[in-house]
Design an enzyme around this catalytic site. Structure first.
Site, PDB file in Angstrom:
ATOM      1  N   ARG A  18     -69.498 -57.865 -66.257  1.00 45.61           N
ATOM      2  CA  ARG A  18     -70.681 -58.526 -66.814  1.00 45.61           C
ATOM      3  C   ARG A  18     -70.330 -59.650 -67.790  1.00 45.61           C
ATOM      4  O   ARG A  18     -71.195 -60.415 -68.191  1.00 45.61           O
ATOM      5  CB  ARG A  18     -71.589 -57.477 -67.494  1.00 45.61           C
ATOM      6  CG  ARG A  18     -72.277 -56.556 -66.509  1.00 45.61           C
ATOM      7  CD  ARG A  18     -72.875 -55.323 -67.187  1.00 45.61           C
ATOM      8  NE  ARG A  18     -71.885 -54.268 -67.403  1.00 45.61           N
ATOM      9  CZ  ARG A  18     -72.139 -53.097 -67.990  1.00 45.61           C
ATOM     10  NH1 ARG A  18     -73.357 -52.854 -68.449  1.00 45.61           N
ATOM     11  NH2 ARG A  18     -71.189 -52.192 -68.148  1.00 45.61           N
TER      12      ARG A  18
ATOM     13  N   LYS B 236     -46.578 -81.687 -92.342  1.00 47.28           N
ATOM     14  CA  LYS B 236     -45.943 -80.637 -91.534  1.00 47.28           C
ATOM     15  C   LYS B 236     -44.648 -80.184 -92.184  1.00 47.28           C
ATOM     16  O   LYS B 236     -43.820 -81.024 -92.529  1.00 47.28           O
ATOM     17  CB  LYS B 236     -45.657 -81.165 -90.132  1.00 47.28           C
ATOM     18  CG  LYS B 236     -45.202 -80.079 -89.189  1.00 47.28           C
ATOM     19  CD  LYS B 236     -44.150 -80.539 -88.207  1.00 47.28           C
ATOM     20  CE  LYS B 236     -42.765 -80.391 -88.753  1.00 47.28           C
ATOM     21  NZ  LYS B 236     -41.701 -80.697 -87.797  1.00 47.28           N
TER      22      LYS B 236
ATOM     23  N   GLY C  69     -61.790 -50.796 -67.662  1.00 45.19           N
ATOM     24  CA  GLY C  69     -62.854 -51.317 -66.799  1.00 45.19           C
ATOM     25  C   GLY C  69     -62.706 -52.804 -66.487  1.00 45.19           C
ATOM     26  O   GLY C  69     -61.922 -53.507 -67.120  1.00 45.19           O
TER      27      GLY C  69
END
Ligand code: UD1
Ligand code: CA
Length: 458
Positions: free
Chosen positions: A16, A354, A12
């Site tokens: 909405r 990191k 679909g």
């Protein structure tokens, strides 16, 4: 489950939602909404799994393949309604005789146990079709279950097609069904678009099946939120809250303390040990593992990471990394992917890490960047230390051996190695290796100009 094919409807428009992102890819409790129905049918061990896609098929297909590559994507080129979606599936199932389980990708809170019960009931009864229904205080928007005087289901009527008194009916269609394949496909060839939405409704097959003298059964769920459909942003946010709340309750049952469940965002498959406290505004993603007696949050975001026992993670972000036991992170630290932080480590304010390995007892307490580095045991990183790992082309490694003391405000220009138990002086820019047990000092000497101020004043 034996002799069952599952069909998830997801073609679909999702109009909405008022969004350019496909409805079923909207994040619900941290994962694309479609994940939940795909995982549900896989976990039920349904061998043949189909999803019907249409609008924005390419993006959704990619997401579906990541979640379950054994699901067959069927293309419904034009979205002519839920009944049409099943017509499009029919050619894929010409030699199948058994149960067709129909789910909607926009009904995400459904429980596996409910569907298991439904399929078992369906296969042990003489029903042609079994519906999953619930009574709602406010049934607006849903198809209503119409029963005769004896209580038997005779049809489903959609919201737009309700006649006066039918508006009062509280029992609704969840959009979840079990069908006998032959009964479904023969009825599907008879549906039309003669209704309010001018669509081929799957719900119309119920009346056709019933009029043939077949039985339509139903089972109900107790908690209406389990079958709520998500059609709008408000419903999405409500469904997320319900799921987060349920996840928090599960953790609390297992001995985790959650200060404020409504402000805590734990994904479904998260392992947390007993005695751990989760403070508000903390997000923990799918697959994370957290040990016992740790304190996580407030304001922390733990993504695909492992954290040990007796840790403290305060106002910090940890991504795809692992943290040992008795380690403290934060406040305001960022541990980026592929970092491994050991036991009894302290990472303090405004430190970014990191792809770095940090061994036991090491401290980096204030405003530093540590990238592509290996730090040994009991290293002390002075305030404002920056590892210059990137030369504009390559990422270069830095090795800091056990017991090293890096003075404040150092720049360590990689590739570089600081040998065991050595020191670097504050304010140094270290470009060469420092041998073990040595002092590396790399700054210009201070010169004091005596009487300079008096001269200036004259
Ligand atoms: C549908 C049911 C309604 C039920 C409700 C429960 C119909 C006609 N109505 O209404 O009785 O109470 O679900 O949530 O079935 N879809 C397709 N292809 C299409 C149209 C829709 O795959 O051509 C998919 C949608 O992506 C969605 C599902 O089918 O996942 C349901 O469609 P939607 O338009 O949301 O139906 P509802 O109006 O909610
Ligand atoms: Ca819907």
């Amino acid at each position: 489950m034996n002799n069952v094919v599952s069909v998830i409807l997801a073609a679909g428009y999702g109009t909405r939602m008022e969004s350019s992102l496909p409805k079923v890819l909207h994040p619900l409790a941290g994962q694309p909404m479609v994940t939940y129905s795909l995982e549900l049918v896989r976990e039920l061990k349904i061998k043949r799994r189909i999803i019907v896609l249409g609008h924005q098929i390419e993006i959704i297909k990619e997401a579906v393949n990541k979640i379950d590559k054994e699901t067959t994507c069927v293309h419904q080129k034009q979205q002519l309604g839920t009944g049409h979606a099943l017509q499009v599936v029919q050619p894929y199932l010409t030699n199948f005789y058994g149960t067709i389980l129909v789910l909607s990708a926009d009904v995400p809170l459904l429980k596996q146990s409910t569907i298991y019960k439904m399929i078992t009931y369906h296969q042990n009864s003489s029903s042609s079709c079994t519906l999953l229904t619930v009574k709602l205080e406010n049934p607006r928007g849903y198809g209503r279950i119409i029963r005769d005087e004896s209580g038997e289901i005779i049809k489903i009527t959609e919201q737009g097609d309700l006649k006066d008194s039918q508006h009062e009916i509280k029992e609704i269609n969840s959009g979840i069904y079990c069908f006998n394949s032959e009964d479904l496909f023969s009825a599907l060839s008879l549906i039309d678009k003669d209704n309010f939405q001018k669509e081929y409704y799957l719900t119309d097959v119920i009346e056709i099946i019933k009029n043939r003298g077949c039985f339509v059964g139903s089972i109900s769920v107790e908690d209406p939120s389990e079958i709520m459909g998500v059609n709008t942003q408000q419903e999405l946010s409500y469904a997320s809250q319900v799921m987060y709340q349920a996840n928090a309750i599960e953790q609390m049952k297992r001995g985790v303390t959650i200060i404020s469940p409504v402000n805590t965002y734990l994904a479904r498959n998260v392992k947390i040990g007993k005695g751990t406290i989760i403070y508000p505004f903390t997000f923990i993603s799918e697959g994370c593992q957290i040990g016992c007696n740790s304190h996580i949050g407030p304001f922390s975001n733990v993504i695909e990471s492992q954290i040990g026992d007796h840790c403290r993670i305060l106002s910090s972000m940890i991504e795809q990394s692992s943290i040992g036991n008795n380690t403290t992170i934060g406040p305001y630290a960022h541990v980026r992917p592929e970092s491994i932080i050991g036991n009894e480590v302290k990472i303090g304010n405004f430190v970014e890490i990191k792809k770095t390995f940090i061994d036991q007892g090491t401290k980096a307490n204030h405003m530093s960047y540590l990238g592509d580095a290996t730090l040994g045991k009991n290293v002390n990183i002075g305030a404002g230390t920056i590892i210059c790992n990137y030369d504009g082309v390559r990422k270069n490694p830095t090795i800091i051996e056990d017991g090293v003391f890096i003075g404040s405000n150092n720049s360590l220009v990689a590739p570089v190695t600081i040998g065991k138990d050595s020191y670097t002086a504050a304010g140094s820019t270290i470009t060469e290796n420092v041998p073990p047990l040595s002092l590396g000092i790399a700054r210009s000497r201070q010169k004091n100009v005596l009487g300079w101020v008096e001269k200036k004043r004259q």
